[in-house]
Design a protein around this motif. Structure first.
Motif, PDB file in Angstrom:
ATOM      1  N   GLY A   1       0.799  -1.230   0.000  1.00 22.21           N
ATOM      2  CA  GLY A   1       0.000   0.000   0.000  1.00 22.21           C
ATOM      3  C   GLY A   1       0.830   1.277   0.000  1.00 22.21           C
ATOM      4  O   GLY A   1       0.800   2.059  -0.947  1.00 22.21           O
ATOM      5  N   PRO A   2       1.623   1.500   1.062  1.00 20.30           N
ATOM      6  CA  PRO A   2       2.371   2.757   1.120  1.00 20.30           C
ATOM      7  C   PRO A   2       3.393   2.911  -0.019  1.00 20.30           C
ATOM      8  O   PRO A   2       3.535   4.004  -0.563  1.00 20.30           O
ATOM      9  N   ILE A   3       4.059   1.823  -0.389  1.00 19.93           N
ATOM     10  CA  ILE A   3       5.074   1.974  -1.445  1.00 19.93           C
ATOM     11  C   ILE A   3       4.383   2.263  -2.775  1.00 19.93           C
ATOM     12  O   ILE A   3       4.879   3.052  -3.589  1.00 19.93           O
ATOM     13  N   ALA A   4       3.246   1.644  -2.996  1.00 23.35           N
ATOM     14  CA  ALA A   4       2.488   1.967  -4.208  1.00 23.35           C
ATOM     15  C   ALA A   4       2.109   3.440  -4.183  1.00 23.35           C
ATOM     16  O   ALA A   4       2.264   4.151  -5.182  1.00 23.35           O
ATOM     17  N   GLY A   5       1.655   3.903  -3.020  1.00 22.91           N
ATOM     18  CA  GLY A   5       1.274   5.310  -2.889  1.00 22.91           C
ATOM     19  C   GLY A   5       2.434   6.236  -3.219  1.00 22.91           C
ATOM     20  O   GLY A   5       2.270   7.265  -3.881  1.00 22.91           O
ATOM     21  N   LYS A   6       3.616   5.853  -2.778  1.00 17.77           N
ATOM     22  CA  LYS A   6       4.798   6.684  -3.035  1.00 17.77           C
ATOM     23  C   LYS A   6       5.029   6.847  -4.540  1.00 17.77           C
ATOM     24  O   LYS A   6       5.257   7.964  -5.019  1.00 17.77           O
ATOM     25  N   TYR A   7       4.941   5.740  -5.266  1.00 19.10           N
ATOM     26  CA  TYR A   7       5.205   5.827  -6.708  1.00 19.10           C
ATOM     27  C   TYR A   7       3.999   6.345  -7.491  1.00 19.10           C
ATOM     28  O   TYR A   7       4.157   6.965  -8.536  1.00 19.10           O
ATOM     29  N   LEU A   8       2.819   6.072  -6.990  1.00 17.02           N
ATOM     30  CA  LEU A   8       1.636   6.652  -7.656  1.00 17.02           C
ATOM     31  C   LEU A   8       1.683   8.174  -7.529  1.00 17.02           C
ATOM     32  O   LEU A   8       1.334   8.898  -8.462  1.00 17.02           O
ATOM     33  N   ALA A   9       2.131   8.658  -6.380  1.00 17.77           N
ATOM     34  CA  ALA A   9       2.256  10.104  -6.189  1.00 17.77           C
ATOM     35  C   ALA A   9       3.263  10.675  -7.181  1.00 17.77           C
ATOM     36  O   ALA A   9       3.027  11.714  -7.808  1.00 17.77           O
ATOM     37  N   GLU A  10       4.369   9.957  -7.322  1.00 21.11           N
ATOM     38  CA  GLU A  10       5.377  10.411  -8.296  1.00 21.11           C
ATOM     39  C   GLU A  10       4.797  10.403  -9.705  1.00 21.11           C
ATOM     40  O   GLU A  10       5.020  11.330 -10.498  1.00 21.11           O
ATOM     41  N   MET A  11       4.006   9.365 -10.009  1.00 22.82           N
ATOM     42  CA  MET A  11       3.391   9.260 -11.338  1.00 22.82           C
ATOM     43  C   MET A  11       2.456  10.444 -11.583  1.00 22.82           C
ATOM     44  O   MET A  11       2.461  11.045 -12.668  1.00 22.82           O
ATOM     45  N   ILE A  12       1.679  10.785 -10.586  1.00 26.73           N
ATOM     46  CA  ILE A  12       0.722  11.888 -10.755  1.00 26.73           C
ATOM     47  C   ILE A  12       1.468  13.230 -10.809  1.00 26.73           C
ATOM     48  O   ILE A  12       1.193  14.078 -11.661  1.00 26.73           O
ATOM     49  N   ALA A  13       2.446  13.393  -9.936  1.00 21.76           N
ATOM     50  CA  ALA A  13       3.155  14.673  -9.857  1.00 21.76           C
ATOM     51  C   ALA A  13       3.940  14.952 -11.141  1.00 21.76           C
ATOM     52  O   ALA A  13       3.977  16.069 -11.632  1.00 21.76           O
ATOM     53  N   ARG A  14       4.564  13.913 -11.692  1.00 23.07           N
ATOM     54  CA  ARG A  14       5.414  14.129 -12.865  1.00 23.07           C
ATOM     55  C   ARG A  14       4.734  13.724 -14.168  1.00 23.07           C
ATOM     56  O   ARG A  14       5.305  13.886 -15.242  1.00 23.07           O
ATOM     57  N   ASP A  15       3.558  13.142 -14.027  1.00 23.80           N
ATOM     58  CA  ASP A  15       2.831  12.632 -15.176  1.00 23.80           C
ATOM     59  C   ASP A  15       3.681  11.697 -16.031  1.00 23.80           C
ATOM     60  O   ASP A  15       3.619  11.708 -17.248  1.00 23.80           O
TER      61      ASP A  15
END
Lengths: 83, 411, 976
Positions: free
Chosen positions: B363-377
């Motif tokens: 969960g948290p590690i996915a969140g970390k990279y999903l955040a990066e995905m959204i932030a940097r598109d």
């Protein structure tokens, strides 16, 4: 939730007698000129709204017939004509 | 003294906020994935204009219904890398969020009951070891040294042939993870809205523009669907088909006992995983319903099955009593690996679905990279193996060996 | 302690003493006692210590509502003393006790409750992180309740379970349930009545109040006799219901009387309709120190006296909220308890007849008062009564404090049934607002208190249930509705959330099992856990062994009061099954037995076979303790071996469209089958994975015999019919797998052996490789003989009726003796076929590889699009792809530690594949491997690295990529 299903041959039976074959999606498309994407979409991509859907079920612990039933994933019950 | 006062008179972990008509990012799903993504968006990427929408209360779905087991001994290297980073993130979060997530580093013992299963263990162990992660093959006697309750004789229906022991794994308190992430996200300015149900997704010219909810419309530039098993239902709102099937999966706990099971134990042949919680209950998980559904109703059949299975290989449990059973949703993909992808069907739509029954672990590690995905598109390298396109290219992730039968998840 | 004089309500037989052991000493109870009543009679007041604060805890309910009275019996932990019948010789011990129940070393923890606010453990012990494991172990040791003894009894309570069908199932054997069962039975349908207690009767069982001139307990006996006399009602007492699941599946377990068919057994009843009449229980009053031994529901004390003949105390104070407490006060006074006062949280609305009786008995009656705090530690010694408005308080001495805040309905069965529940502002209880199909409710759980009204509601529900199950009962229902309408309706309830003036209520317990106090509820809400479901999880209310029973409605009411939510919007927490905890052994019943034995099981066992589970079967895997099977392999290669291949899938398909069906599911052109010839082919799924392989033989026009792998035998009919379900084709498909057994006779001497027992012409010309013949063996056994070569030698597969297989085996062993015949098992077969490069599905195939990837693409008729072959589009797509896993052969270098199945193949920092099967082959003289590796590494002649590290020391071995047909690549031996 435990529910019961109506086999067209054997009648109402316990769910565990049956095997689910997934959503009805019509006969296989013709293979001549079929794109890979169209094939894989047919084979595994689904839309699953929380509403009654036609499905295929197999009466494996019974008569061995595949039949269509309508079931609602929101309630996990078979929708029978007349309740 | 101030510290003691704070401790004795705790205040709200997160404050309710008024719903704004517009957010830069809206995340559907107030579980571990959605809250973690929001937390990292705000904390790491400085994107604080974020709303997390939760239909019930935070942690209502899979986040609060799983058996909270963590490990990094998956079948393929791509998964092991992600889950391993996930394991290493827990202690960081405990410190960052100042919340005891109760990580019980018990180690996980998985049982093999056939030569084929032993070979599968060697593959997973080799992969883990090659990536620097502890995991080892044990013979039945060594298994019983770890878990004296195991019956390693030939009597059980599935005699134990070997074990895969993975010391880095264990369990956490799943609800605590939800609450801690909510606390952290809210502290960084994220709005958490409970009781907000998404009823529609607005698009314009191939772009996501917002959502309709029971509390009115919200506009956004980026939308994350991180609603666990309900992700497939949300995707139907914009006609997005997925190779994902939400199935009900059941779990249960026994009455509490003094510690006697010091490791997570699991067995594929018995369809069982079991741990003893810090409170002393044996928490154990079971079968999935074979048909798609969005209910979280347990069944009498699997409840009974679990007793049959547990008492067969741990007969000492015969006199123990089950206290409670419940169920959650597992959104299964054909290869048992998740789907994390950007701009799926519509620009600005970010997808995090198909975690099956592994959503908690990462969960948290996915969140970390999903955040990066959204932030940097753009899609971070470590989660790039998990794009939706693999299913149109027939390139399965291989998290299970089994071939699918009829297109829905039916292994 | 001497029992009270005999009375008609007693359920004990004081003339039959039962001796048992408690805490090391001897004690005595009587027949009919539960463990709890016997211990209470023996003077035990502190039964256990609480989880968090080690507070002394005593008897609370009599139906297993909390862990207070959990004891260990004969080493079995967590037995509910109140629901376990006393048996001679039991050894009973208290739980969670350091020292003795009365003097507990950890009791001091109670002083530090202030340091343990709700969820304190989430905010402690984690900094610095390295200290957490230490605290974790301390917490684990403190938690838990009972101790599981590895040497506990662990007997299965009996290999028995019962499956019932009924038109109407009734949950609850009180007056409503009995009336419902009797009414439903009038329709002639099958009725099952389930009661958790030992006797039918519900709350009438211990009541002596006269209604229409008859004591209520006699009314119960009368109803029970009518139920027992009704031929179509089956009564199950001492049979708690664990849940009512989808479409009215009632499950539970029955505790058998001594000498019964089992100690306990699991039952399931599939009913058309269900009536829930589970009744009410007292809602615990939340006040300070409401957990002290001696504080209990009025009913507990009443039943102790009336049913068990035990005087519950000497001087009682009542603090109730329902007329039943007034009745209990009068009754207990009659049994000799001094009743100091009867406080009632309701200022008005009491039954005037009972109020008058209280006055006549000289008992002080305090309407509008309730308990605020209990005094005493190991025993209650007194109470501070408070006025509801908080105006006044008064101290009274007592050794029994009978407290409740009115009644609450036992909603468990309704909740598991998925009825919608809402708080009723008249009755003060959760009540059903919407019921699922064919579910009905009756009795006191609807708020009814008048016994005639309860019976009338039961009768109506029973009739409606029978009608829903198909009985035309319209006129009876009309009459029953009138009867309900004319009877008194629901009584006004008690709306008190908790006692007045408890402030932060440090020690006013909402939940006993996990020491969840009123203060903890407040703290949970303050931290944002402001709805019951969140508070339940954060503060741990209703998560202990008693589940919802104690905190259920109180938690919702207190949280609503804190939040200022109006009562009509009250929402509770979900009640989850099981409603009563079942023992795992009882639930498991006869247990698992899922594997079949082949017709040759015994014959092989006699020759020393070691069996393993393989799919649905027990199969012979080894014939010696040499798990490398050297001798078995060598003998097949040099002489002849025989394998029991009975689990092989065997089918007949025939009909005008049989060939079309074959064309759909097999990848090859199945129009090319020939009589007398085996056509080998494979089946794929829609992603082109290998699903099955086998041979097809044409045995007549439109009539085929075919084989499948053992693993797929069970799914083949399903698979064929699934993939032709839209086509309406006419064909019949028969699974012969269990009808026919199978032996594989393989090795250079195979022909010589077979020739001795059949007259059929076995010459190469008459019966070539891949031939099929129907021959007669021995004394006329009809055998379908297939000349195949899975293990790479001359071999005959003999399919014969299962009942003849034993005979056939003996015949072959006798005939083969002179040619050195030996049986071989699955492991030898796996080595033999791997040397030959023949794949096993699921061993050399997996979901990432297609038929083409594993070198079997030659089977696919790629030009055929018309048949819509399953898997063809995927195979077409994959044929243009790179960067896929491929099946290769490996010649593995000699190494100190030989690589094993499952070891991975690496390149630099990358995992590029894995070994599916590898063996040191005596036949070849070197170690071969079948591996799935990326196509970049697949070209023959290349070198790969095999990484293995099963037990902590890594090693890397090199291998050379070779063709995956190591043995006899030309196939000369098969054709010999």
């Amino acid at each position: 939730m435990t529910f019961m299903l109506t086999c067209p041959i054997c009648g109402r039976r316990e769910l565990h007698e049956f095997l689910c074959g997934g959503q009805e999606r019509g006969p296989r498309p013709p293979q001549e000129g079929l794109s890979a994407e169209a094939h894989f979409r047919y084979a595994q991509f689904r839309s699953i709204p929380p509403a009654p859907q036609p499905e295929w079920w197999y009466h494996g612990q019974g008569c061995g017939v595949w039949f269509k039933a309508t079931r609602n994933p929101a309630t996990n019950r078979e929708e029978r004509p007349g309740g | 003294m101030a510290m003691l006062r704070d401790y004795l008179r705790p205040t709200r972990l997160w404050a309710p906020a008024p719903i704004k008509p517009h957010y830069q990012v809206v995340i559907i799903g107030g579980g571990i994935h959605g809250l973690a993504t929001a937390y990292f968006l705000a904390k790491t990427h400085g994107i604080r204009d974020v709303a997390v929408l939760e239909r019930h209360y935070i942690g209502f779905g899979g986040s609060g219904r799983n058996t909270a087991i963590v490990r990094a001994n998956q079948r393929t290297a791509a998964s092991v890398r992600l889950y391993d980073e996930g394991l290493k993130l827990w202690p960081v979060l405990v410190d960052e969020l100042d919340f005891n997530l109760m990580f019980f580093n018990s180690g996980n013992l998985n049982l093999a009951h056939s030569e084929a299963a032993v070979a599968a263990f060697r593959m997973a162990i080799g992969t883990a070891n090659f990536l620097g992660i502890r995991s080892e093959l044990l013979d039945p006697l060594q298994c019983r040294e770890l878990i004296p309750a195991l019956d390693i004789s030939d009597r059980p229906e599935h005699p134990i042939q070997a074990g895969m022991y993975h010391p880095p794994g264990g369990t956490l308190r799943h609800d605590a993870v939800v609450w801690a992430l909510a606390k952290g996200a809210a502290a960084h300015g994220v709005h958490i809205h409970q009781g907000v149900e998404v009823t529609g997704i607005d698009t314009d010219g191939g772009r996501v523009t917002g959502v309709q909810t029971n509390r009115g419309a919200l506009q956004c530039r980026q939308l994350g669907i991180m609603a666990g098993g309900y992700g497939t239902a949300l995707c139907t709102l914009i006609g997005l088909e997925l190779p994902v099937h939400p199935l009900t999966i059941q779990a249960m706990v026994t009455q509490p006992l003094k510690p006697f099971l010091n490791h997570v134990v699991s067995s594929g042949a018995y369809h069982v995983y079991a741990t003893q919680t810090l409170k002393g209950e044996i928490a154990t998980g079971a079968h999935m319903d074979p048909q798609v559904n969005y209910t979280t109703d347990p069944t009498a059949r699997y409840f009974k099955h679990q007793a049959e299975a547990l008492t067969d290989f741990m007969p000492v449990l015969k006199d123990v009593k089950f206290m409670r059973t419940w169920a959650g949703l597992a959104d299964m993909t054909p290869d048992m690996a998740p789907i994390m992808d950007a701009n799926v069907g519509f620009d600005g739509l970010y997808l995090d679905v198909g975690w099956g029954y592994f959503g908690f672990k990462a969960g948290p590690i996915a969140g970390k990279y999903l955040a990066e995905m959204i932030a940097r598109d753009q899609i971070p390298e470590i989660i790039s193996p998990f794009g939706l396109g693999r299913f149109l290219e027939n390139r399965y992730a291989g998290e299970t060996a089994g071939a699918m039968k009829y297109g829905h998840w039916d292994s | 302690m001497a029992r009270l004089p005999a009375s008609p309500t007693q359920r004990i037989d004081p003339s039959r003493p039962i001796r048992f052991r408690y805490w090391g000493g001897e004690a005595e109870g009587v027949a009919g006692d539960t463990v709890a009543s016997a211990l209470y009679a023996a003077g035990v007041r502190v039964f256990s210590r609480s989880l968090k604060y080690h507070r002394p805890r005593g008897l609370y309910g009599l139906d297993g509502e909390s862990a207070n009275t959990f004891v260990a019996i004969d080493g079995v932990p967590n037995e509910a003393a109140e629901t376990t019948l006393l048996r001679p010789g039991m050894a009973i011990a208290a739980q969670n006790v350091r020292g003795s129940p009365e003097r507990d070393l950890y009791g001091i923890l109670d002083r530090f409750d202030g340091l343990m606010p709700a969820g304190f453990y989430y905010r402690l012990f984690h900094r610095p992180a390295r200290l957490w494991p230490f605290f974790q172990e301390r917490l684990r040791a403190m938690a838990g309740v009972g101790v599981l003894q590895p040497s506990g009894s662990r007997e299965r309570p009996g290999r028995f379970e019962r499956y019932l069908n009924a038109e109407v199932a009734v949950v609850g054997g009180g007056p409503a349930g009995m009336a419902a069962a009797l009414a439903a039975a009038e329709g002639g349908g099958r009725v099952c009545l389930f009661e958790r207690r030992l006797h039918l009767g519900g709350h009438l069982d211990w009541r002596t109040r006269l209604v229409d001139g008859q004591p209520l307990h006699r009314r119960a006996t009368e109803l029970a006799a009518r139920v027992a006399a009704c031929p179509n009602i089956r009564v199950f007492t001492h049979a708690p219901v664990t849940g009512v699941w989808g479409e009215n599946l009632v499950t539970g377990f029955l505790i058998c009387p001594e000498g019964g068919i089992a100690r306990e057994y699991h039952y399931e009843c599939r009913a058309r309709s269900v009536v829930v009449a589970s009744g009410c229980t007292e809602r615990p009053l939340v006040f300070e120190h409401n957990d002290r031994p001696g504080v209990m529901p009025a009913t507990t004390a009443w039943r102790l006296a009336a049913s068990y003949g035990v005087l519950p105390g000497r001087r009682a104070v009542f603090a109730g909220g329902d007329d039943s407490s007034l009745e209990a006060a009068i009754e207990l006074a009659g049994y000799g308890v001094e009743v100091a006062a009867v406080a009632d949280a309701r200022a008005e609305g009491h039954d005037p007849e009972l109020v008058a009786a209280i006055g006549e008995a000289g008992i002080r009656f305090l309407p509008g008062w309730t308990a605020g705090a209990a005094r005493g530690t190991n025993r209650v010694t007194g109470v501070e009564l408070r006025r509801i408005d908080g105006g006044r308080a008064e101290e009274l001495r007592c050794d029994l404090l009978l407290a409740n805040a009115g009644l609450q309905s036992l909603i468990g069965p309704l909740s598991t049934l998925k009825a919608q529940l809402g708080y009723c502002t008249r009755t003060g209880m959760f009540q059903p607002t919407r019921l699922p199909e064919r579910a009905f409710v009756a009795g006191s759980m609807l708020g009814l208190r008048d016994v005639a009204a309860i019976e009338a509601s039961g009768r109506l529900a029973g009739l409606e249930a029978a009608a829903a199950a198909g009985w035309d009962a319209e006129s009876q229902i009309r009459e029953a509705r009138d009867a309900v309408r004319n009877a008194p309706g629901p009584a006004a309830g008690c709306f008190l959330a908790c006692a007045p003036g408890i402030g932060r209520g440090a020690k006013a317990f909402v939940d006993f099992d996990e020491d969840g106090s009123y203060k903890n509820v407040v703290e949970s809400a303050q931290q944002g856990f402001d709805v019951p479901e969140l508070a339940k999880r954060f503060g741990g209310f209703g998560l202990g062994p008693g589940q919802y029973h104690v905190p259920g409605q109180n938690l919702a009411m207190i949280m609503a009061a804190l939040a200022g939510t109006p009562l009509d919007q009250l929402s509770g927490t979900t009640v989850r099954p099981p409603l009563v905890p079942p023992r795992l052994a009882t639930l498991a019943g006869p247990g698992l037995a899922v594997h079949k034995e082949t017709p040759l099981h015994d014959a092989q066992a006699a020759l020393g076979a070691i069996f393993r589970n393989a799919g649905a079967w027990h199969r012979a895997r080894y014939f010696s303790t040499d798990l490398s099977c050297r001798e078995e392999i060598r003998n097949v290669r040099a002489n002849v071996g025989v394998l029991d291949s009975s689990p092989l899938g065997k089918f007949r398909i025939y009909g005008p469209d049989a060939q079309k069906a074959l064309q759909r599911v097999y990848v090859s052109d199945m129009s090319k089958t020939k009589p007398g010839r085996c056509k080998y082919s494979a089946m794929c799924n829609d992603t082109g994975n290998l699903m099955d392989d086998g041979v097809v033989v044409e045995i007549g026009p439109g009539d085929y015999y075919f084989t499948t792998s053992s693993a797929r035998a069970g799914a083949t009919v399903e698979w064929f019919r699934y993939h032709t379900r839209h086509d309406g084709w006419e064909y019949q498909l028969v699974n012969l797998t269990d009808t026919l057994g199978s032996l594989n006779l393989a090795g250079p001497n195979a022909r010589k052996v077979l020739a001795k027992i059949t007259d059929a012409d076995l010459s190469n010309a008459a019966f070539p490789y891949m031939g099929y013949r129907e021959i007669v063996v021995g004394d006329g056994v009809p055998v379908r003989c297939l000349r195949l070569g899975f293990v790479g030698e001359l071999s005959y597969e003999l399919h014969a009726p299962s009942s003849y297989c034993g005979y056939l085996w003996d015949l072959i062993m006798a005939a083969g003796a002179e040619f050195g015949i030996r049986p071989f098992g699955l492991e030898a077969q796996s080595c033999l076929r791997a040397e030959k490069g023949h794949v096993i599905i699921g061993t050399e195939s997996e979901q990432r590889v297609t038929l083409t990837d594993i070198g079997m693409g030659f089977l696919w008729d790629s030009k055929d699009t018309a048949s819509k072959k399953v898997g063809a589009p995927a195979l077409r797509h994959a044929s243009g792809q790179t960067d896929r896993l491929k099946l290769v052969g490996l010649r593995i270098d000699q190494a100190e530690r030989r690589p094993e199945d499952g070891d991975i193949v690496i390149d630099g920092t990358e995992v590029v594949g894995y070994l599916c099967t590898t063996r040191m082959s005596e036949t070849l003289g070197w170690q071969y491997g079948l591996a799935l590796i990326t196509d970049r590494h697949a070209p023959e002649g290349g070198t790969v690295q095999i990484y293995s590290n099963p037990r902590g020391t890594p090693s890397v071995t090199h291998g050379t990529v070779v063709a995956p047909h190591f043995y006899d690549p030309e196939g000369a031996r098969l054709r010999a």
